[in-house]
Structure formats: C-alpha cells, structure tokens
Design a protein around this motif. Structure first.
Motif, PDB file in Angstrom:
ATOM      1  N   MET A  76       6.318   3.161  10.216  1.00 32.61           N
ATOM      2  CA  MET A  76       6.546   2.907  11.641  1.00 32.61           C
ATOM      3  C   MET A  76       6.605   4.181  12.474  1.00 32.61           C
ATOM      4  N   LEU A  77       6.501   5.349  11.833  1.00 31.85           N
ATOM      5  CA  LEU A  77       6.553   6.611  12.575  1.00 31.85           C
ATOM      6  C   LEU A  77       5.248   6.833  13.333  1.00 31.85           C
ATOM      7  N   ASP A  78       5.364   7.431  14.522  1.00 32.28           N
ATOM      8  CA  ASP A  78       4.152   7.787  15.240  1.00 32.28           C
ATOM      9  C   ASP A  78       3.690   9.167  14.769  1.00 32.28           C
ATOM     10  N   ALA A  79       2.590   9.643  15.343  1.00 34.63           N
ATOM     11  CA  ALA A  79       1.981  10.889  14.858  1.00 34.63           C
ATOM     12  C   ALA A  79       2.913  12.091  14.992  1.00 34.63           C
ATOM     13  N   PHE A  80       3.634  12.171  16.123  1.00 31.90           N
ATOM     14  CA  PHE A  80       4.544  13.302  16.327  1.00 31.90           C
ATOM     15  C   PHE A  80       5.731  13.234  15.361  1.00 31.90           C
ATOM     16  N   GLU A  81       6.243  12.032  15.143  1.00 26.80           N
ATOM     17  CA  GLU A  81       7.362  11.867  14.216  1.00 26.80           C
ATOM     18  C   GLU A  81       6.941  12.181  12.787  1.00 26.80           C
ATOM     19  N   MET A  82       5.691  11.843  12.436  1.00 24.72           N
ATOM     20  CA  MET A  82       5.208  12.110  11.082  1.00 24.72           C
ATOM     21  C   MET A  82       5.133  13.606  10.812  1.00 24.72           C
TER      22      MET A  82
ATOM     23  N   LYS B 274      16.990   7.024   4.397  1.00 26.01           N
ATOM     24  CA  LYS B 274      18.153   7.482   5.162  1.00 26.01           C
ATOM     25  C   LYS B 274      17.725   8.460   6.252  1.00 26.01           C
ATOM     26  N   TYR B 275      16.816   9.393   5.909  1.00 24.23           N
ATOM     27  CA  TYR B 275      16.362  10.378   6.894  1.00 24.23           C
ATOM     28  C   TYR B 275      15.642   9.698   8.057  1.00 24.23           C
ATOM     29  N   ILE B 276      14.749   8.773   7.742  1.00 19.96           N
ATOM     30  CA  ILE B 276      13.974   8.093   8.785  1.00 19.96           C
ATOM     31  C   ILE B 276      14.877   7.277   9.695  1.00 19.96           C
ATOM     32  N   ALA B 277      15.828   6.562   9.086  1.00 21.80           N
ATOM     33  CA  ALA B 277      16.733   5.733   9.876  1.00 21.80           C
ATOM     34  C   ALA B 277      17.643   6.585  10.748  1.00 21.80           C
ATOM     35  N   THR B 278      18.113   7.700  10.195  1.00 23.15           N
ATOM     36  CA  THR B 278      19.029   8.573  10.934  1.00 23.15           C
ATOM     37  C   THR B 278      18.323   9.336  12.038  1.00 23.15           C
ATOM     38  N   GLU B 279      17.148   9.877  11.729  1.00 20.28           N
ATOM     39  CA  GLU B 279      16.457  10.753  12.679  1.00 20.28           C
ATOM     40  C   GLU B 279      15.656   9.990  13.731  1.00 20.28           C
ATOM     41  N   PHE B 280      15.020   8.887  13.307  1.00 22.18           N
ATOM     42  CA  PHE B 280      14.104   8.197  14.218  1.00 22.18           C
ATOM     43  C   PHE B 280      14.535   6.766  14.557  1.00 22.18           C
ATOM     44  N   LYS B 281      15.627   6.292  13.947  1.00 25.65           N
ATOM     45  CA  LYS B 281      16.125   4.930  14.177  1.00 25.65           C
ATOM     46  C   LYS B 281      15.073   3.879  13.797  1.00 25.65           C
TER      47      LYS B 281
ATOM     48  N   LYS C 264       2.125 -11.197  10.463  1.00 24.45           N
ATOM     49  CA  LYS C 264       2.127  -9.763  10.203  1.00 24.45           C
ATOM     50  C   LYS C 264       0.708  -9.203  10.153  1.00 24.45           C
ATOM     51  N   PRO C 265       0.297  -8.435  11.133  1.00 25.84           N
ATOM     52  CA  PRO C 265      -1.053  -7.869  11.136  1.00 25.84           C
ATOM     53  C   PRO C 265      -1.178  -6.743  10.114  1.00 25.84           C
ATOM     54  N   LYS C 266      -2.412  -6.417   9.795  1.00 27.01           N
ATOM     55  CA  LYS C 266      -2.656  -5.327   8.862  1.00 27.01           C
ATOM     56  C   LYS C 266      -2.184  -4.017   9.470  1.00 27.01           C
ATOM     57  N   GLU C 267      -1.462  -3.225   8.671  1.00 29.25           N
ATOM     58  CA  GLU C 267      -0.925  -1.967   9.185  1.00 29.25           C
ATOM     59  C   GLU C 267      -1.968  -0.849   9.097  1.00 29.25           C
ATOM     60  N   THR C 268      -1.971   0.006  10.081  1.00 25.04           N
ATOM     61  CA  THR C 268      -2.751   1.233  10.025  1.00 25.04           C
ATOM     62  C   THR C 268      -1.767   2.391  10.087  1.00 25.04           C
ATOM     63  N   HIS C 269      -2.107   3.470   9.417  1.00 25.24           N
ATOM     64  CA  HIS C 269      -1.175   4.588   9.305  1.00 25.24           C
ATOM     65  C   HIS C 269      -1.665   5.798  10.080  1.00 25.24           C
ATOM     66  N   VAL C 270      -0.722   6.540  10.618  1.00 22.79           N
ATOM     67  CA  VAL C 270      -1.054   7.741  11.375  1.00 22.79           C
ATOM     68  C   VAL C 270      -1.381   8.872  10.407  1.00 22.79           C
ATOM     69  N   ALA C 271      -1.987   9.919  10.965  1.00 25.91           N
ATOM     70  CA  ALA C 271      -2.311  11.095  10.156  1.00 25.91           C
ATOM     71  C   ALA C 271      -1.045  11.676   9.543  1.00 25.91           C
ATOM     72  N   GLY C 272      -1.131  12.025   8.272  1.00 27.44           N
ATOM     73  CA  GLY C 272       0.010  12.605   7.579  1.00 27.44           C
ATOM     74  C   GLY C 272       0.743  11.614   6.689  1.00 27.44           C
ATOM     75  N   TYR C 273       0.499  10.309   6.898  1.00 29.41           N
ATOM     76  CA  TYR C 273       1.215   9.295   6.111  1.00 29.41           C
ATOM     77  C   TYR C 273       0.868   9.405   4.620  1.00 29.41           C
ATOM     78  N   GLU C 274      -0.422   9.461   4.317  1.00 23.21           N
ATOM     79  CA  GLU C 274      -0.846   9.540   2.914  1.00 23.21           C
ATOM     80  C   GLU C 274      -0.338  10.825   2.257  1.00 23.21           C
ATOM     81  N   GLU C 275      -0.385  11.921   3.014  1.00 27.77           N
ATOM     82  CA  GLU C 275       0.107  13.200   2.485  1.00 27.77           C
ATOM     83  C   GLU C 275       1.594  13.101   2.170  1.00 27.77           C
ATOM     84  N   PHE C 276       2.349  12.481   3.071  1.00 27.40           N
ATOM     85  CA  PHE C 276       3.788  12.322   2.861  1.00 27.40           C
ATOM     86  C   PHE C 276       4.053  11.524   1.580  1.00 27.40           C
TER      87      PHE C 276
END
Length: 245
Positions: free
Chosen positions: A222-228, A209-216, A181-193
C-alpha cells in the motif's frame, strides 16, 4: 500473559483513501481499534488495578507508557510509543493515538496488521465530488465476521455497509473475492524490498510494525513511490544493524 484477538464488534472500519477512474470510485478501507477497546481488554486480562497509563512530552512529541503489574516479581513493566496529531483535537488525538500504539506493543489488536488489502467499489449516493474536484465519501462500513489462524493472522473477513449488505469478503469464494478486490500493481522498489527482506531473513513482524508506525498502513503493497524509497532506506539500515550484532 496473552491478550485475545479482537471480535468483530470491537473493530472499526475507516476509509483511508478514494480512487476515481472513468467515473467509478473505490475506497481503500482500513481496520482499526478504539482506545476504549484497549481499556476493556486491559481490565479483562490483567484487572483494572493492575495496569496504568502515563504520558510524557519528549521533544515536541507526546509519548504514552502502558505499564502492567507483574505479581510474580512485584514490579511494573512498561511499554511506550509515540502518538500523532488528529485532524480535530491536537492534544487529545496524540494522547489517544500514543495510548493505542503502546497497547499494540503489548499485543492488543496486533492481528490487525495482517488485514488484507481491502478495496470496496462505492455505489451511487455513497460519494460526491468535493470542492477540489476529488471524490468525498461518508459511507460507513462495519466488520460482520472475522476469524484468525493459529498464528493470529486474519484468514476470514466480511465487511458490510450501513444496510447490512456484504461489500467485501476474504476467505469466501473466488468469485466474490474477484468482485471486491482488484488486481494489485506495485510501485518501483517493491520487488527490491521483498527480495532484500527475504534474502536477509528480516522478520515480517518488524516490517509490518515499521510500516504501520511510520506510514499508518497495514501492508507494504500500500506504500506509494515516495514511501517505498523511505522504506528501502530503513530496510537497508536495519539489515546493516543486524549484521553488526
């Protein structure tokens, strides 16, 4: 009524995405359940004569309602959800997906939402360049071991390849985790969320539930910048709605 957690042989692995860097390819692997497992657990827990599924088209989307008979009140209690198209058979894919989602609402397999970020480094022969230049892989992985804590969250996970070789572990040694498992990096908006959710006591289950339903996807990280951006918009609206109640 409570459905038991899924066993290792009831969980499938699917490669969600491939990442290539300096000639090395890694796979992000998701855990999921087959619709047959939902049927088996419904039969096991409530009895084959005490549940039913119904499908209905609302707008252009296919919904499924899974109803369970309440013997104490003599009523059917239903929970519904919507499906998404598969890459092969459109109608069949939506029917199966909506059924599985409705079963998630009953609690079947909901523990899979707590799955860790699972990243497996692929070996030579497990991937090849596609016509578009992007890596393609048909590698197969299976769950060998899985265990849960008192809150039904996954706290141990072992995934093996088709040869039975361990390729990912959770709950093992720090050395083995570092290897898979490599070190994770987060997209913009993650910390704010995360801060907004924490400061406003948003239930983690609602976020999952929202993440699984909306983005699978099983995790916020695991969300990309647009999804965030979309997720932040949803969170702010959720907090606003909670404040008006």
């Amino acid at each position: 009524m409570e459905f038991r957690t899924l066993k290792a042989n009831e969980i499938d692995c699917r490669i969600q995405s491939l990442n290539e860097k300096n000639g090395n390819v890694g796979a992000v692997v998701l855990l999921y359940k087959d619709a047959r497992i939902d049927m088996r657990l419904l039969d096991e827990v409530v009895g084959a004569m005490n549940w039913k599924r119904e499908h209905a088209i609302i707008g252009d989307r296919l919904y499924c309602t899974v109803s369970i008979y309440n013997q104490q009140t003599g009523e059917w209690v239903g929970k519904s959800d919507v499906g998404t198209e598969s890459n092969t058979e459109k109608e069949k894919g939506q029917a199966s997906d909506s059924f599985k989602r409705a079963c998630f609402n009953w609690g079947i397999g909901r523990e899979l939402y707590s799955a860790p970020f699972t990243y497996i480094n692929l070996q030579n022969g497990e991937w090849k360049p596609g016509k578009d230049g992007k890596p393609k892989s048909y590698a197969k992985f299976t769950v060998k071991e899985i265990d849960y804590d008192e809150n039904r969250n996954i706290n141990k996970l072992t995934i093996v390849d088709s040869k039975g070789v361990v390729r990912f572990t959770m709950g093992g040694s720090a050395a083995s985790m570092q290897a898979t498992k490599p070190k994770e990096t987060h997209v913009a908006g993650y910390e704010e969320f995360c801060k907004l959710a924490k400061d406003n006591n948003v239930p983690p289950a609602e976020i999952t539930k929202y993440i699984a339903t909306e983005f699978k996807k099983p995790r916020l990280a695991m969300l990309d910048a647009f999804e965030m951006v979309a997720a932040l918009d949803w969170l702010k609206k959720f907090i606003e709605q909670q404040g008006t109640k």
